[in-house]
Scaffold this motif. Structure first.
Motif, PDB file in Angstrom:
ATOM      1  N   GLN A  20       0.852  -1.187   0.000  1.00 43.52           N
ATOM      2  CA  GLN A  20       0.000   0.000   0.000  1.00 43.52           C
ATOM      3  C   GLN A  20       0.886   1.234   0.000  1.00 43.52           C
ATOM      4  N   THR A  21       0.577   2.165  -0.885  1.00 40.82           N
ATOM      5  CA  THR A  21       1.338   3.412  -0.953  1.00 40.82           C
ATOM      6  C   THR A  21       0.967   4.298   0.227  1.00 40.82           C
ATOM      7  N   ASP A  22       1.971   4.871   0.874  1.00 38.58           N
ATOM      8  CA  ASP A  22       1.766   5.777   1.996  1.00 38.58           C
ATOM      9  C   ASP A  22       1.012   7.006   1.511  1.00 38.58           C
ATOM     10  N   GLN A  23       0.002   7.416   2.253  1.00 36.55           N
ATOM     11  CA  GLN A  23      -0.817   8.563   1.856  1.00 36.55           C
ATOM     12  C   GLN A  23      -0.054   9.886   1.930  1.00 36.55           C
ATOM     13  N   ASP A  24       0.882   9.982   2.884  1.00 32.10           N
ATOM     14  CA  ASP A  24       1.622  11.229   3.075  1.00 32.10           C
ATOM     15  C   ASP A  24       2.865  11.326   2.201  1.00 32.10           C
ATOM     16  N   ASP A  25       3.439  10.187   1.873  1.00 37.10           N
ATOM     17  CA  ASP A  25       4.672  10.172   1.079  1.00 37.10           C
ATOM     18  C   ASP A  25       4.577   9.052   0.059  1.00 37.10           C
ATOM     19  N   LYS A  26       4.269   9.408  -1.167  1.00 35.74           N
ATOM     20  CA  LYS A  26       4.030   8.424  -2.226  1.00 35.74           C
ATOM     21  C   LYS A  26       5.255   7.581  -2.561  1.00 35.74           C
ATOM     22  N   SER A  29       6.141   2.613   0.343  1.00 38.98           N
ATOM     23  CA  SER A  29       5.156   1.537   0.252  1.00 38.98           C
ATOM     24  C   SER A  29       5.147   0.786   1.564  1.00 38.98           C
ATOM     25  N   ARG A  30       3.963   0.581   2.098  1.00 38.92           N
ATOM     26  CA  ARG A  30       3.795  -0.226   3.314  1.00 38.92           C
ATOM     27  C   ARG A  30       3.542  -1.662   2.875  1.00 38.92           C
TER      28      ARG A  30
END
Length: 87
Positions: A20-26, A29-30
């Motif tokens: 999942q791509t981090d919402q704050d820093d594209k 990836s989580r």
């Protein structure tokens, strides 16, 4: 590194992890273990736990406590170094 990215891509394609791509820093990836991945890990975790118990069996409770303290100290040092390098 590129090798890690390729490995994670293979794990994702096989359905063992989800990215999942981090919402704050594209750029970030989580990585999460999927339900399929957790199912695949169950027998591995059992064997690992048994083997790890065998490896640690010669240690006394006091030695195990000391090992845990040292492990935490090493992890804290590594985390601090990583944080410092990325700030």
């Amino acid at each position: 590194s590129a090798a890690i990215a390729q490995y994670l891509n293979r794990l994702e394609k096989s359905g063992l992890i989800e990215k999942q791509t981090d919402q704050d820093d594209k750029r970030i990836s989580r990585i999460f273990v999927s339900d399929k991945g957790r199912k695949e890990l169950k027998p591995i975790k059992k064997v690992f736990s048994e083997r790890f118990g065998e490896i640690l069996s010669p240690l006394s409770h006091e030695e195990l406590d000391q090992l845990i303290v040292l492990h935490r100290k090493i992890l804290a040092s590594l985390e601090a170094k990583h944080t410092h390098e990325n700030s």
